[in-house]
Write a protein that holds these residues in place. Structure first.
Motif, PDB file in Angstrom:
ATOM      1  N   PRO A  47       0.851  -1.200   0.000  1.00 16.48           N
ATOM      2  CA  PRO A  47       0.000   0.000   0.000  1.00 16.48           C
ATOM      3  C   PRO A  47       0.885   1.248   0.000  1.00 16.48           C
ATOM      4  N   ILE A  48       0.399   2.325  -0.581  1.00 17.45           N
ATOM      5  CA  ILE A  48       1.177   3.579  -0.665  1.00 17.45           C
ATOM      6  C   ILE A  48       1.605   4.035   0.728  1.00 17.45           C
ATOM      7  N   GLU A  49       0.762   3.789   1.733  1.00 18.20           N
ATOM      8  CA  GLU A  49       1.057   4.249   3.101  1.00 18.20           C
ATOM      9  C   GLU A  49       2.359   3.656   3.639  1.00 18.20           C
ATOM     10  N   ALA A  50       2.715   2.450   3.144  1.00 20.99           N
ATOM     11  CA  ALA A  50       3.920   1.765   3.647  1.00 20.99           C
ATOM     12  C   ALA A  50       5.204   2.513   3.270  1.00 20.99           C
ATOM     13  N   LEU A  51       5.128   3.378   2.254  1.00 26.81           N
ATOM     14  CA  LEU A  51       6.335   4.117   1.837  1.00 26.81           C
ATOM     15  C   LEU A  51       6.580   5.338   2.725  1.00 26.81           C
ATOM     16  N   PHE A  52       5.643   5.620   3.628  1.00 26.51           N
ATOM     17  CA  PHE A  52       5.797   6.770   4.538  1.00 26.51           C
ATOM     18  C   PHE A  52       5.908   6.264   5.969  1.00 26.51           C
ATOM     19  N   ASP A  67      -2.396   8.913  -9.958  1.00 20.85           N
ATOM     20  CA  ASP A  67      -3.708   9.569  -9.962  1.00 20.85           C
ATOM     21  C   ASP A  67      -3.910  10.266  -8.622  1.00 20.85           C
ATOM     22  N   TYR A  68      -4.872  11.181  -8.576  1.00 21.07           N
ATOM     23  CA  TYR A  68      -5.013  12.044  -7.393  1.00 21.07           C
ATOM     24  C   TYR A  68      -5.409  11.245  -6.153  1.00 21.07           C
ATOM     25  N   GLN A  69      -6.067  10.100  -6.335  1.00 17.59           N
ATOM     26  CA  GLN A  69      -6.482   9.322  -5.160  1.00 17.59           C
ATOM     27  C   GLN A  69      -5.268   8.702  -4.463  1.00 17.59           C
ATOM     28  N   MET A  70      -4.343   8.172  -5.267  1.00 17.22           N
ATOM     29  CA  MET A  70      -3.126   7.591  -4.686  1.00 17.22           C
ATOM     30  C   MET A  70      -2.326   8.683  -3.974  1.00 17.22           C
ATOM     31  N   MET A 404       4.675   3.769 -17.644  1.00 17.93           N
ATOM     32  CA  MET A 404       4.357   3.146 -16.349  1.00 17.93           C
ATOM     33  C   MET A 404       2.859   2.932 -16.179  1.00 17.93           C
ATOM     34  N   GLY A 405       2.524   1.939 -15.340  1.00 17.33           N
ATOM     35  CA  GLY A 405       1.123   1.755 -14.957  1.00 17.33           C
ATOM     36  C   GLY A 405       0.741   2.813 -13.928  1.00 17.33           C
ATOM     37  N   ILE A 406      -0.553   3.013 -13.761  1.00 17.62           N
ATOM     38  CA  ILE A 406      -1.037   4.078 -12.859  1.00 17.62           C
ATOM     39  C   ILE A 406      -0.668   3.775 -11.399  1.00 17.62           C
ATOM     40  N   ASN A 407      -0.450   2.485 -11.084  1.00 13.90           N
ATOM     41  CA  ASN A 407      -0.166   2.109  -9.685  1.00 13.90           C
ATOM     42  C   ASN A 407       1.308   1.752  -9.471  1.00 13.90           C
ATOM     43  N   GLU A 408       2.146   2.188 -10.418  1.00 11.62           N
ATOM     44  CA  GLU A 408       3.566   1.830 -10.359  1.00 11.62           C
ATOM     45  C   GLU A 408       4.343   3.055  -9.887  1.00 11.62           C
ATOM     46  N   VAL A 419      17.717   3.531  -5.777  1.00 14.66           N
ATOM     47  CA  VAL A 419      16.353   3.816  -6.214  1.00 14.66           C
ATOM     48  C   VAL A 419      15.506   2.571  -6.008  1.00 14.66           C
ATOM     49  N   GLY A 420      14.248   2.771  -5.570  1.00 17.55           N
ATOM     50  CA  GLY A 420      13.334   1.640  -5.385  1.00 17.55           C
ATOM     51  C   GLY A 420      12.250   1.660  -6.447  1.00 17.55           C
ATOM     52  N   HIS A 421      11.671   0.496  -6.683  1.00 18.14           N
ATOM     53  CA  HIS A 421      10.546   0.389  -7.618  1.00 18.14           C
ATOM     54  C   HIS A 421       9.540  -0.603  -7.028  1.00 18.14           C
ATOM     55  N   THR A 422       8.254  -0.259  -7.115  1.00 14.60           N
ATOM     56  CA  THR A 422       7.240  -1.191  -6.635  1.00 14.60           C
ATOM     57  C   THR A 422       5.907  -0.898  -7.288  1.00 14.60           C
ATOM     58  N   TYR A 423       4.943  -1.768  -7.007  1.00 12.64           N
ATOM     59  CA  TYR A 423       3.553  -1.563  -7.431  1.00 12.64           C
ATOM     60  C   TYR A 423       2.715  -1.283  -6.191  1.00 12.64           C
ATOM     61  N   LEU A 424       1.822  -0.318  -6.305  1.00 19.52           N
ATOM     62  CA  LEU A 424       1.026   0.119  -5.142  1.00 19.52           C
ATOM     63  C   LEU A 424      -0.365  -0.496  -5.200  1.00 19.52           C
ATOM     64  N   HIS A 425      -0.932  -0.713  -4.020  1.00 18.88           N
ATOM     65  CA  HIS A 425      -2.345  -1.134  -4.004  1.00 18.88           C
ATOM     66  C   HIS A 425      -3.051  -0.458  -2.849  1.00 18.88           C
TER      67      HIS A 425
END
Length: 425
Positions: A47-52, A67-70, A404-408, A419-425
């Motif tokens: 989840p995006i929250e895990a990066l903070f 996107d604005y929601q992420m 890139m995908g919208i969740n990448e 540098v890190g790379h991941t997919y968000l959910h």
């Protein structure tokens, strides 16, 4: 017994196999060396929250793309961390009701103060002295419509007149002031004995001294009225501002309605600047508002990073900066966390690719030499030799950012190597 040709053919095949095996090993070593040099780490989807995780960011934060929601979810998490660490968190956005709902869902209304069309409570002047009010007004006048220094006398006259009627000055008083009849009103108050003649004369003298600035102050409040009508306090009692909320422990959320509201933004950032000068610890989120929208905002951005932090969220944060582009790279240099997702502009993708950085990539090239003659005129075939050269290459190419995908997301963080790379959910 083997005939000569067969022996030589077997030797030739063995020779080719040994060479090919060496080549494969060399290519594999080169690929591994390149991967290490590139320094790109693949993380499990999260989840995006895990990066903070850091409640004490050492610099600014940028989330560009996606996107604005992420991005809104990222803002909520970062705001929650900064707030629990005792910072004053102020979030500026433009009609992002999803962000408001997520903040309410995660923090609860008791930890929030929301100013928007449905909660019009903003009064920049509540609780301030005459000097503080006039300084804020003069400072926030856009360069295209400056207020002459005499404006301070004129504003002093108005503010003293309001105070002598036992009322605290509010934004409504200044928005509704009838400048044309002001001196008549002072004279009326003296005649009705609600104002002493000495005080009345002093106010009139201040208004006369400030007269060269009258039309520009009038114009300032006409424009400010258009821009802020949906968010300013509807009466002189309920008004709140950042100064009055500074010790509340709340996260302040402010909908600026439109990016073109330059006087409103100038006033808001004049207030924010005041808080920093009073040594408050600030964490300011700017969601989808270009820095070029307001001169005071640009000043605030230029000094950010150490004493206070900005979280810049935009679908293309590069375009938030007006040229020269060294403003953009300077802001990046003062950032401790950068998240980059899908972009649609080629130009911006190139800039973000440059921000992520480059590495020395080793490239292999084969050269083919003609066959070797053995006894009896048989050949082992052409031999290959591999040479290695180095060239600088971007860790993440611009076309990768465009595709890139919208969740990448690619991310850099001072607490992580590379540098890190991941997919968000």
């Amino acid at each position: 017994t083997m005939s000569n040709p067969t022996v030589w053919n077997i030797l030739a095949i063995l020779d080719r196999w040994v060479r090919a095996s060496k080549d494969r090993k060399l290519l594999s070593q080169t690929e591994n060396a390149n991967a290490i040099r590139r320094g790109l780490t693949e993380y499990n989807p999260c989840p995006i929250e895990a990066l903070f995780q850091d409640d004490k960011p050492k610099g600014n934060i940028i989330f560009s793309g996606s996107d604005y929601q992420m991005r809104s979810r990222a803002i909520v998490r970062a705001a929650e961390l900064a707030n629990s660490n005792g910072k004053i968190v102020i979030i500026f956005h433009v009609n992002n009701s999803y962000l408001e709902q997520e903040l309410i869902r995660n923090l609860g209304l008791s930890r929030l103060t929301i100013i928007n069309e449905n909660n019009p409570y903003y009064d920049p002047f509540v609780g301030l002295t005459n000097l503080e009010i006039s300084s804020m007004i003069l400072e926030s006048a856009p360069s295209g419509m400056p207020i002459p220094p005499a404006g301070r006398h004129y504003l002093d006259g108005i503010l003293n007149f309001i105070r002598l009627q036992n009322v605290r000055p509010s934004v409504l008083h200044l928005l509704n002031c009838n400048h044309f009849r002001l001196i008549d009103k002072v004279n009326d108050a003296v005649q009705k004995n609600s104002l002493l003649p000495l005080a009345g004369n002093k106010i009139i003298s201040q208004l006369m001294q400030g007269d060269p600035a009258r039309s520009s102050i009038e114009n300032y409040f006409i424009q400010f009225g258009y821009q802020a009508s949906k968010v300013v306090a509807r009466n002189t009692i309920t008004g709140i501002n950042f100064t009055s909320l500074a010790n509340s422990g709340c996260v302040i959320v402010f909908d600026i309605i439109s990016c073109s509201n330059n006087i409103l933004l100038n006033l808001l950032f004049a207030e924010v600047k005041r808080l920093t000068s009073l040594s408050y610890q600030l964490f300011v989120v700017i969601d989808s508002i270009p820095f070029s929208s307001s001169e005071m905002m640009q000043q605030f951005e230029a000094n950010s990073g150490t004493d206070y932090q900005i979280f810049l969220s935009a679908d293309d944060a590069y375009s938030s900066f007006r040229s020269p582009e060294d403003r953009f790279f300077s802001f990046v240099g003062r950032s401790s966390q950068i998240l980059i997702s899908k972009h649609i502009s080629n130009y911006s993708a190139q800039k973000w690719s440059d921000v992520i950085g480059s590495y020395d990539k080793e490239e292999t090239s084969k050269t083919l030499s003609s066959g070797t003659s053995f006894l009896g005129g048989y050949f082992t075939g052409g031999s290959t030799s591999i040479s290695i050269s180095q060239k600088r290459e971007n860790i993440v190419k611009p076309e990768t950012i465009l595709q890139m995908g919208i969740n990448e997301v690619y991310f850099r963080d001072v607490s992580l190597q590379g540098v890190g790379h991941t997919y968000l959910h």
